[in-house]
Write an enzyme that holds these catalytic residues in place. Structure first.
Site, PDB file in Angstrom:
ATOM      1  N   GLU A 297      -7.833  13.135   1.850  1.00 14.25           N
ATOM      2  CA  GLU A 297      -8.551  11.776   1.221  1.00 14.25           C
ATOM      3  C   GLU A 297      -7.419  11.317   0.093  1.00 14.25           C
ATOM      4  O   GLU A 297      -7.546  10.577  -0.748  1.00 14.25           O
ATOM      5  CB  GLU A 297      -9.742  12.059   0.590  1.00 14.25           C
ATOM      6  CG  GLU A 297     -10.893  12.323   1.582  1.00 14.25           C
ATOM      7  CD  GLU A 297     -11.320  11.029   2.277  1.00 14.25           C
ATOM      8  OE1 GLU A 297     -11.547  11.276   3.492  1.00 14.25           O
ATOM      9  OE2 GLU A 297     -11.274  10.184   1.762  1.00 14.25           O
TER      10      GLU A 297
ATOM     11  N   PRO B  48      -4.241   3.875   0.992  1.00 14.24           N
ATOM     12  CA  PRO B  48      -5.000   2.729   1.332  1.00 14.24           C
ATOM     13  C   PRO B  48      -5.353   1.860   0.055  1.00 14.24           C
ATOM     14  O   PRO B  48      -5.640   0.670   0.071  1.00 14.24           O
ATOM     15  CB  PRO B  48      -6.441   3.443   2.049  1.00 14.24           C
ATOM     16  CG  PRO B  48      -5.949   4.618   2.053  1.00 14.24           C
ATOM     17  CD  PRO B  48      -4.972   5.129   1.247  1.00 14.24           C
TER      18      PRO B  48
ATOM     19  N   ASP C 209      14.850 -13.558   8.726  1.00 15.86           N
ATOM     20  CA  ASP C 209      13.763 -12.798   9.353  1.00 15.86           C
ATOM     21  C   ASP C 209      12.627 -13.699   9.202  1.00 15.86           C
ATOM     22  O   ASP C 209      12.638 -14.559   8.279  1.00 15.86           O
ATOM     23  CB  ASP C 209      13.544 -11.648   8.317  1.00 15.86           C
ATOM     24  CG  ASP C 209      14.104 -10.372   8.956  1.00 15.86           C
ATOM     25  OD1 ASP C 209      14.451  -9.507   8.286  1.00 15.86           O
ATOM     26  OD2 ASP C 209      14.729 -10.506   9.927  1.00 15.86           O
TER      27      ASP C 209
ATOM     28  N   ARG D 223      16.952  -1.527   7.433  1.00  8.93           N
ATOM     29  CA  ARG D 223      17.412  -2.503   8.206  1.00  8.93           C
ATOM     30  C   ARG D 223      18.076  -3.719   7.342  1.00  8.93           C
ATOM     31  O   ARG D 223      18.750  -4.535   7.886  1.00  8.93           O
ATOM     32  CB  ARG D 223      16.183  -3.157   9.142  1.00  8.93           C
ATOM     33  CG  ARG D 223      15.232  -3.940   8.470  1.00  8.93           C
ATOM     34  CD  ARG D 223      14.311  -4.486   9.377  1.00  8.93           C
ATOM     35  NE  ARG D 223      14.765  -5.602  10.361  1.00  8.93           N
ATOM     36  CZ  ARG D 223      14.989  -6.805   9.885  1.00  8.93           C
ATOM     37  NH1 ARG D 223      14.634  -7.342   8.831  1.00  8.93           N
ATOM     38  NH2 ARG D 223      15.428  -7.556  10.933  1.00  8.93           N
TER      39      ARG D 223
HETATM   40  C1  LIG Z   1     -13.729   8.895  -2.772  1.00  8.21           C
HETATM   41  C2  LIG Z   1     -14.030   8.452  -1.314  1.00  8.21           C
HETATM   42  C3  LIG Z   1     -15.407   8.154  -1.290  1.00  8.21           C
HETATM   43  N1  LIG Z   1     -12.955   7.683  -0.784  1.00  8.21           N
HETATM   44  C4  LIG Z   1     -13.531   7.484   0.569  1.00  8.21           C
HETATM   45  C5  LIG Z   1     -12.428   6.674   1.406  1.00  8.21           C
HETATM   46  N2  LIG Z   1     -11.078   7.153   1.162  1.00  8.21           N
HETATM   47  C6  LIG Z   1     -10.116   6.251   1.788  1.00  8.21           C
HETATM   48  C7  LIG Z   1      -9.035   7.071   2.537  1.00  8.21           C
HETATM   49  C8  LIG Z   1      -9.143   7.275   3.875  1.00  8.21           C
HETATM   50  C9  LIG Z   1      -8.169   7.762   4.521  1.00  8.21           C
HETATM   51  C10 LIG Z   1      -7.082   8.370   3.851  1.00  8.21           C
HETATM   52  C11 LIG Z   1      -6.099   9.143   4.571  1.00  8.21           C
HETATM   53  N3  LIG Z   1      -4.632   8.933   3.993  1.00  8.21           N
HETATM   54  C12 LIG Z   1      -4.275  10.136   3.216  1.00  8.21           C
HETATM   55  C13 LIG Z   1      -3.150   9.935   2.698  1.00  8.21           C
HETATM   56  C14 LIG Z   1      -2.870   8.349   2.977  1.00  8.21           C
HETATM   57  C15 LIG Z   1      -1.878   7.585   2.894  1.00  8.21           C
HETATM   58  C16 LIG Z   1      -1.962   6.244   3.216  1.00  8.21           C
HETATM   59  C17 LIG Z   1      -3.139   5.808   4.109  1.00  8.21           C
HETATM   60  C18 LIG Z   1      -2.884   4.462   4.676  1.00  8.21           C
HETATM   61  N4  LIG Z   1      -4.108   4.096   5.274  1.00  8.21           N
HETATM   62  N5  LIG Z   1      -3.897   2.606   5.237  1.00  8.21           N
HETATM   63  C19 LIG Z   1      -3.185   2.240   5.006  1.00  8.21           C
HETATM   64  N6  LIG Z   1      -2.450   0.951   4.961  1.00  8.21           N
HETATM   65  C20 LIG Z   1      -2.388   3.478   4.219  1.00  8.21           C
HETATM   66  C21 LIG Z   1      -1.089   3.432   3.770  1.00  8.21           C
HETATM   67  N7  LIG Z   1       0.124   3.075   3.233  1.00  8.21           N
HETATM   68  C22 LIG Z   1      -4.037   6.760   4.347  1.00  8.21           C
HETATM   69  C23 LIG Z   1      -4.020   7.863   3.785  1.00  8.21           C
HETATM   70  C24 LIG Z   1      -7.230   8.411   2.447  1.00  8.21           C
HETATM   71  C25 LIG Z   1      -8.249   7.380   1.847  1.00  8.21           C
HETATM   72  C26 LIG Z   1     -10.534   7.252  -0.198  1.00  8.21           C
HETATM   73  C27 LIG Z   1     -11.734   8.327  -0.903  1.00  8.21           C
END
Ligand SMILES: CC(C)N1CCN(Cc2ccc(Cn3ccc4ccc(-c5n[nH]c(N)c5C#N)cc43)cc2)CC1
Length: 240
Positions: free
Chosen positions: A113, A86, A170, A155
């Site tokens: 996370e 994210p 596109d 693609r």
């Molecule tokens: C330290 C603490 C207070 N923080 C609190 C908020 N947390 C945010 C957080 C929340 C959920 C996840 C779940 N997750 C695990 C690996 C992963 C890879 C991609 C994505 C992802 N989400 N959205 C996108 N556009 C993505 C992409 N590309 C999500 C992933 C990962 C991270 C980060 C940690």
């Protein structure tokens, strides 16, 4: 192009072997390897995560397992390592076009996370590493992001799309959203296909399509209009 994906949920990547992408793999245009991260664990519980230093919610993925997995998957062949997160830079059509020129892409799908930052740091010394995000919303892991990115990249590879011109035309390729599309029947539930599209006047059709694209982009993505280079809009566009 060879694509490898490391994940604790290999089944999530099954759609990559369906339809257009599946045919590209069968045709030898793309090689795909999907690897279960847990294959590189050594404990009975196959642990891949641990509590975060400094406290905070959730768990973080352990660097040791990822290091063994990526060493094995990357091997000695150069590759771009992609880590969905994210907190990543935006993945855009320009990113897809750049990656389509790569020989190898390796995707590290995190869960919980995220992955211990030292994994990215350690591999940044060996080759290009991109931490990317597919959008401003929060997913549960990286697998869905990898499905999106692999489809957007593959693609664009020669021979994958039946009609390669469409990859160039596109949405986003000319900086605008594409306008509405129509097919038979000419009238459906009282709604008719715009007459100009049936006129045979190709100049008028091109103008009409450009106007609809400008109209839609202005309404839905004004940021794209603002990002256009100064010479991107001609006099007729400006009159729109
Ligand atoms: C330290 C603490 C207070 N923080 C609190 C908020 N947390 C945010 C957080 C929340 C959920 C996840 C779940 N997750 C695990 C690996 C992963 C890879 C991609 C994505 C992802 N989400 N959205 C996108 N556009 C993505 C992409 N590309 C999500 C992933 C990962 C991270 C980060 C940690």
């Amino acid at each position: 192009m060879r694509i490898d994906v490391v994940t604790i949920f290999p089944g999530y990547l099954a759609p990559l072997r369906e339809a257009l992408l599946g045919r590209a793999i069968e045709a030898g245009l793309v090689e795909l390897g999907v690897h279960d991260l847990r294959d590189w664990t050594h404990d009975v519980h196959q642990a891949v995560d641990d509590s975060p230093y400094g406290g905070g919610p959730g768990m973080v993925m352990r660097p040791q397992v990822w290091g063994e997995a990526l060493d094995a998957v990357l091997g000695e062949e150069p590759a771009r390592l992609v880590v969905p997160t994210p907190a990543g830079r935006p993945f855009t059509q320009a990113t897809a076009q750049a990656w389509a020129a790569e020989e190898r892409l390796v995707f590290a799908c995190g869960r919980y996370e995220g992955i211990d930052q030292r994994v990215v740091d350690a591999y940044a010394d060996r080759g290009p590493v991109d931490e990317v995000s597919i959008g401003d919303y929060v997913l549960v892991g990286g697998e869905v992001a990898v499905l999106v990115m692999v489809e957007a990249v593959v693609r664009l590879l020669p021979g994958v799309l039946g009609n390669p011109v469409s990859a160039q035309e596109d949405s986003f390729s000319d900086g605008l959203l594409e306008g509405p599309a129509y097919t038979r029947p000419v009238s459906w539930r009282g709604l008719d296909v715009p007459d100009v599209l049936r006129s045979g006047n190709h100049a008028a059709i091109a103008r009409w399509r450009r106007d609809r694209a400008l109209e839609r982009t202005a309404a839905r993505r004004p940021d794209l209009l603002d990002a256009l280079p100064p010479d991107a809009l001609d006099r007729a566009d400006r009159a729109f």
